[in-house]
Write an enzyme that holds these catalytic residues in place. Structure first.
Site, PDB file in Angstrom:
ATOM      1  N   CYS A   1      -2.938  -5.485  13.053  1.00 29.41           N
ATOM      2  CA  CYS A   1      -3.441  -4.488  12.113  1.00 29.41           C
ATOM      3  C   CYS A   1      -2.357  -4.211  11.088  1.00 29.41           C
ATOM      4  CB  CYS A   1      -3.832  -3.214  12.893  1.00 29.41           C
ATOM      5  SG  CYS A   1      -4.978  -2.127  12.002  1.00 29.41           S
TER       6      CYS A   1
ATOM      7  N   HIS B   1     -11.169  -7.559   7.941  1.00 30.77           N
ATOM      8  CA  HIS B   1     -10.400  -7.262   9.153  1.00 30.77           C
ATOM      9  C   HIS B   1     -11.198  -6.301  10.015  1.00 30.77           C
ATOM     10  CE1 HIS B   1      -7.160  -6.281  11.879  1.00 30.77           C
ATOM     11  NE2 HIS B   1      -7.349  -5.003  11.625  1.00 30.77           N
TER      12      HIS B   1
ATOM     13  N   HIS C   1       0.546  -1.356  17.506  1.00 31.69           N
ATOM     14  CA  HIS C   1       0.431  -0.023  18.085  1.00 31.69           C
ATOM     15  C   HIS C   1       1.513   0.232  19.125  1.00 31.69           C
ATOM     16  CE1 HIS C   1      -3.326   0.495  15.978  1.00 31.69           C
ATOM     17  NE2 HIS C   1      -3.749  -0.651  16.449  1.00 31.69           N
TER      18      HIS C   1
ATOM     19  N   GLU D   1       0.799  -1.226   0.000  1.00 34.40           N
ATOM     20  CA  GLU D   1       0.000   0.000   0.000  1.00 34.40           C
ATOM     21  C   GLU D   1       0.834   1.279   0.000  1.00 34.40           C
ATOM     22  OE1 GLU D   1      -3.023  -0.181   3.017  1.00 34.40           O
ATOM     23  OE2 GLU D   1      -3.548  -2.241   2.532  1.00 34.40           O
TER      24      GLU D   1
ATOM     25  N   CYS E   1     -11.010  -3.982  13.796  1.00 35.52           N
ATOM     26  CA  CYS E   1     -10.154  -3.412  14.840  1.00 35.52           C
ATOM     27  C   CYS E   1     -10.894  -3.341  16.162  1.00 35.52           C
ATOM     28  CB  CYS E   1      -9.717  -1.998  14.463  1.00 35.52           C
ATOM     29  SG  CYS E   1      -8.658  -1.892  13.035  1.00 35.52           S
TER      30      CYS E   1
END
Length: 757
Positions: A730, A645, A698, A488, A647
């Site tokens: 993620c 997906h 994260h 991406e 979150c």
């Protein structure tokens, strides 16, 4: 005179100054003193921008998250963080993200669990409780900000999270009763309120948004108990509710022994009259009359039409404010000089919303004749948007009207599709993959920026992005991942990228809002009917697939997430906009399949956050949200494998709806919850494949192989091993390659060990 106030202001800065200072501090490039200087400068600037208010919020500024701030104010640190080295700021960032500046492995800890703040795209760090939890006041942060505000001549209104909502937001690690902690918590709140009174504070905003949710008898009793305990404190309390209606909690909220109540008059417009009737005559009613969550101009004349009778009845007891904190909108529309002027005239960011608030206050205080010019300009803008031919597209209207149930159905059940997909893809047990994005380096961002500015030709841009795609594919091949992604590199954001290629969207240059910590997003603005003029991802995915014999996922963002992470038009139901998006994404899915892509991931990261706050309202939303996903996904053949997906979601209460999505593979964030989220899938006997996240992206912490093995073994206690995938929580865009490579290598090695190899 009308009292005007604000519930909170965007903290990141108009140019994301806080983000860049935070990240420099974490890298060791900025000292704590310099971070403090940047933060103090932002606070001074923000109070100056709120100078028209009677009362300005103090304490709404945060280095990471206001809920985490409250945990530190209450002395509620997880045990794993209490005895670590360094300052309070170091411990604060360790709870937030696992590490502070220059932390070695010995200082790194398991970061706090993160989840969504009610039904917004803002994330908070979940307070942790157990039977041994004790509270101890640490007011330094709030008092320092209060002293700064006083020095600037600000008439300050401290903002804190209320005790019941604080417990409601938290999680008991030992399955204990959170409300059992209320007796120990309230004296600390009383101590804080008394201390604020000693500093000359008159009013304190105490946020209790849990009042707009469904509460059982114990939680309702907790509100009564808490505020009867706090009513002796020598400050006036304004209990702030927002994001929804009070409904069966309306009488409870009105009768709390406090000096005032704030009602979100945007989300709860139908309750203004009832609250006005119910609220005792000695209490202030603050009405949130400006939408704090969306960017459209307020229709000031229409607002005054219903507000003037309320003002006539309440007089000085009526206060005006935005509906909620302005944290959820960008800072200042004045920076958007490149935006389409017509559409720009329809918008209001945080600074402009406060101007609207002042216009309303002046009109109520002095009559509409005193505000002729701003009201006239507002009327023109409202009429321009309403009558614009750019908003409605008859072709899109007809396409939505032609939707049939057949569009949302796969050709065969999952068990039959699975056989064909296994034969076609030939994947090992515990197949490894990632969620889509790879590190967005400075070079990638510069390439996109230069292309946008026209200083880089399309040919050179394509060459550079292809080089980055090739690098990503090669790195994944070297690591030994089973299902690859293209990385991406061409995408600035998982929603904005698609919005830029769809009719019906407009974009800001500086319209950043905080998602969590230093993570900022720039939501696209959905102003009209949506249509896909041409393919959006096919060329990049086709090129990436040409570089490898391994299966490569086509990566798309789903219609519900695009909707929920946009500033959405408010002139039609959200369902209608979502179905328009579903048709556009469906076209892209079919084009990807036609180009030879056999795994397509349609991310619905924000499905759950769109849920209404009251469970009794969920079914209607879930019906159209799941319909939209199925329309986007289900035109493909049985051999094509659909992934999705999600979150930060608690799945127990919507597991049936997730199953109705009928995605072949779902990947979810579970690393911070230690796989507990999988209990919902086990209890429901979820039938399809699952990839529980094993790498917390994260946090800068790099998971070790054995930790991943342990997590997957816990997953296998809940889900049959033949249906388990191994993947990060993620996307990896916010991490560096130095972190990603060893983390993914550990993930691949763990999968091999699990296979017995």
């Amino acid at each position: 005179m009308i009292t005007t106030h604000n519930l909170g202001f965007p903290r990141i800065g108009a140019r994301r100054e806080l983000k860049f200072a935070q990240e420099a501090f974490w890298k060791g490039e900025l000292q704590a003193e310099d971070l403090n200087i940047t933060s103090a400068d932002l606070r001074r600037r923000h109070w100056s921008q709120q100078s028209s208010l009677t009362l300005a919020p103090v304490g709404d500024f945060s280095y990471y998250d206001q809920v985490l701030d409250m945990s530190f104010t209450l002395g509620n640190l997880p045990a794993r963080a209490q005895d670590t080295d360094g300052t309070d700021l170091d411990r604060y960032f360790r709870v937030a993200r696992g590490q502070s500046a220059n932390d070695t492995a010995c200082c790194a800890i398991h970061a706090g669990e993160m989840t969504k703040w009610f039904d917004t795209n803002y994330h908070y760090i979940v307070p942790e409780f157990d039977r041994e939890t004790r509270f101890q006041l640490n007011p330094a942060r709030l008092l320092e900000q209060l002293a700064e505000a006083k020095a600037q001549g600000v008439k300050a209104k401290p903002v804190i999270i209320g005790p019941v909502t604080y417990l409601w937001l938290g999680k008991a690690n030992d399955d204990g009763d959170r409300l059992a902690l209320l007796d120990d918590l309230l004296p600390v709140y009383a101590e804080l309120l008394n201390l604020l009174a000693e500093q000359g504070v008159d009013w304190v905003q105490i946020d209790e948004p849990a009042l707009v949710t469904e509460l059982n008898g114990d939680w309702r009793h907790a509100f009564n108990f808490a505020y009867h305990q706090l009513k002796a404190c020598p400050v006036k309390l304004l209990v702030a509710t927002y994001f929804g209606e009070l409904r069966d909690n309306l009488q409870l909220a009105c009768e709390l022994p406090v000096a005032g109540l704030h009602l979100d008059a945007i989300s709860a417009a139908g309750e203004v009259s009832r609250v006005t009737d119910w609220l005792p005559a000695h209490k202030v009613l603050s009405l949130g009359v400006i939408n704090g969550r969306n960017v459209w101009k307020t229709d000031l004349e229409a607002t005054l039409d219903w507000l003037e009778p309320v003002h006539e009845r309440l007089g000085e007891r009526l206060w005006l404010a935005p509906s909620c904190s302005l944290l959820h909108v960008p800072v200042d529309l004045a920076s958007e000089t490149a935006m389409d002027p017509e559409i720009r005239s329809w918008l209001a960011f945080a600074v402009q919303k406060l101007d609207e608030l002042q216009t309303l206050a002046n009109a109520l205080d002095h009559g509409r004749a005193a505000t002729v010019e701003p009201l006239a300009q507002n009327t023109l803008a409202i009429a321009s948007r309403k009558n614009s031919t750019r908003v409605h597209n008859p072709d899109v209207t007809h396409a939505v009207a032609a939707i049939t149930p057949e569009l949302g159905k796969r050709r065969s059940p999952y068990t039959e599709r699975l056989k064909l997909q296994k034969l076609h893809l030939n994947l090992p047990a515990y197949p490894t993959t990632t969620i889509g994005s790879f590190p967005q380096t400075r070079d990638i961002r510069q390439t996109r920026l230069q292309y946008r500015k026209g200083t880089l030709s399309e040919r050179e841009y394509t060459t550079r992005i292809r080089e980055e795609i090739a690098r990503c594919v090669q790195e994944q091949e070297t690591l030994g991942l089973d299902v690859l992604v293209h990385g991406e590199a061409e995408r600035n954001d998982m929603v904005e990228y698609f919005g830029e290629q769809l009719d019906g969207y407009v974009f800001s240059q500086f319209g950043w809002v905080q998602s969590y910590g230093s993570r900022c997003v720039k939501p696209p603005i959905l102003f009209g009917d949506i249509q896909r003029p041409q393919a959006m991802t096919v060329d990049w995915i086709r090129y990436a697939q040409s570089l490898t014999d391994k299966p490569l996922k086509g990566m798309l963002t789903g219609p519900v997430t695009i909707l929920n992470w946009s500033f959405v038009r408010d002139d039609q139901p959200r369902k209608d906009s979502c179905l328009q998006l579903a048709l556009a994404i469906r076209e892209e899915v079919l084009d990807l399949e036609q180009s030879g892509v056999r795994i397509i991931q349609i991310d619905e990261a924000a499905l759950r956050e769109g849920l209404p706050l009251r469970q009794s309202d969920w079914q209607s939303y879930l019906d159209w949200a799941i319909e939209a996903f199925r329309i986007s996904a289900n035109g493909v053949s049985d051999e094509t494998q659909i992934h999705t997906h999600m979150c930060y979601s608690e799945f127990n209460d919507i597991i049936e709806a997730i199953a109705r999505m009928d995605a072949d593979v779902i990947t979810i964030e579970t690393s911070r919850s230690n796989m507990e989220l999988l209990d919902a899938f086990k209890g429901f006997q979820y039938p399809n494949d699952i990839g529980p996240g094993v790498y917390d992206i994260h946090s800068p912490n790099i998971p070790e192989k054995q930790h991943i093995v342990s997590l997957m073994q816990k997953a296998a206690e809940r889900i049959p091993t033949e249906r388990l995938w191994v993947n990060p929580d993620c996307g990896l865009k916010t991490r560096s390659w130095d972190e990603v490579i060893p983390a993914l290598q550990g993930m691949v090695d763990a999968a091999r060990e699990l296979r017995g190899g």
